[in-house]
Motif scaffolding. Sequence first.
Motif, short mmCIF file in Angstrom:
data_model
loop_
_atom_site.label_atom_id
_atom_site.label_comp_id
_atom_site.label_asym_id
_atom_site.label_seq_id
_atom_site.Cartn_x
_atom_site.Cartn_y
_atom_site.Cartn_z
N LEU A 113 73.29 41.26 124.83
CA LEU A 113 74.44 41.57 123.98
C LEU A 113 74.01 41.45 122.53
O LEU A 113 73.18 40.61 122.19
CB LEU A 113 75.59 40.59 124.25
N ARG B 13 75.69 35.53 126.43
CA ARG B 13 74.54 35.89 125.60
C ARG B 13 73.46 34.82 125.62
O ARG B 13 72.28 35.12 125.80
CB ARG B 13 74.98 36.16 124.17
N ASN B 14 73.84 33.55 125.43
CA ASN B 14 72.84 32.49 125.27
C ASN B 14 72.39 31.85 126.57
O ASN B 14 71.20 31.65 126.78
CB ASN B 14 73.38 31.41 124.33
N VAL C 285 74.07 40.35 118.65
CA VAL C 285 74.55 39.19 117.93
C VAL C 285 75.87 39.60 117.30
O VAL C 285 75.97 40.66 116.69
CB VAL C 285 73.54 38.74 116.87
N LYS D 79 71.71 34.96 129.32
CA LYS D 79 70.73 35.92 128.75
C LYS D 79 71.14 37.38 128.95
O LYS D 79 70.30 38.26 129.16
CB LYS D 79 69.33 35.68 129.32
N GLN E 102 70.82 48.46 127.66
CA GLN E 102 70.73 47.08 128.13
C GLN E 102 69.79 46.97 129.32
O GLN E 102 69.02 46.01 129.43
CB GLN E 102 72.12 46.56 128.51
N TYR F 43 81.62 34.94 125.51
CA TYR F 43 80.60 35.78 124.84
C TYR F 43 79.33 34.96 124.59
O TYR F 43 78.22 35.39 124.92
CB TYR F 43 81.16 36.32 123.52
N GLN G 236 64.55 42.48 121.47
CA GLN G 236 65.75 42.93 120.77
C GLN G 236 65.81 44.44 120.73
O GLN G 236 64.82 45.13 120.94
CB GLN G 236 65.79 42.36 119.36
N ARG H 241 83.95 39.49 123.21
CA ARG H 241 84.16 38.51 122.13
C ARG H 241 85.65 38.38 121.81
O ARG H 241 86.15 37.29 121.55
CB ARG H 241 83.36 38.93 120.90
N ALA I 248 80.66 44.52 123.71
CA ALA I 248 80.45 43.18 123.15
C ALA I 248 81.69 42.73 122.37
O ALA I 248 82.12 41.58 122.48
CB ALA I 248 79.22 43.17 122.24
#
Length: 117
Positions: free
Chosen positions: A92, A85-86, A94, A89, A48, A81, A58, A74, A70
């Motif tokens: 993590l 992630r979104n 998908v 940033k 990471q 989560y 990625q 989740r 992750a």
Amino acid sequence: MKLLEEFKALTLEHKACIKAHQREIDEREALVESRVKEVLSKIFTDGQISLLLSDKKQVKCWTSEEIGRAFSIRYLSKRCYIHLRNQMKFPLPVFIASCFVLNSVDYEECVRHIPSL
């Protein structure tokens, strides 16, 4: 002639100063990078961290530790989560990809990363 010799001497001195300055810059950059990695390693895995510090978008292959982390995030909160992630940033995987990979990763390996509630 004396001016030409003086010019050559100053040119050599200037080149030496440039090399010394470049070495100092390289040493400082290495020091900063190692310190950044040290601080980030308290939160992120090596994969990471390299993703954060590089231009890559990625990861080719997430480690079982990363997938386990992750999975545990989740497991505790889907909204958390997705937010990490979104919006924040965080690097993590998908979650759908994690589910597919979980078939090839030992389930017990992932579960041990889930903190006790």
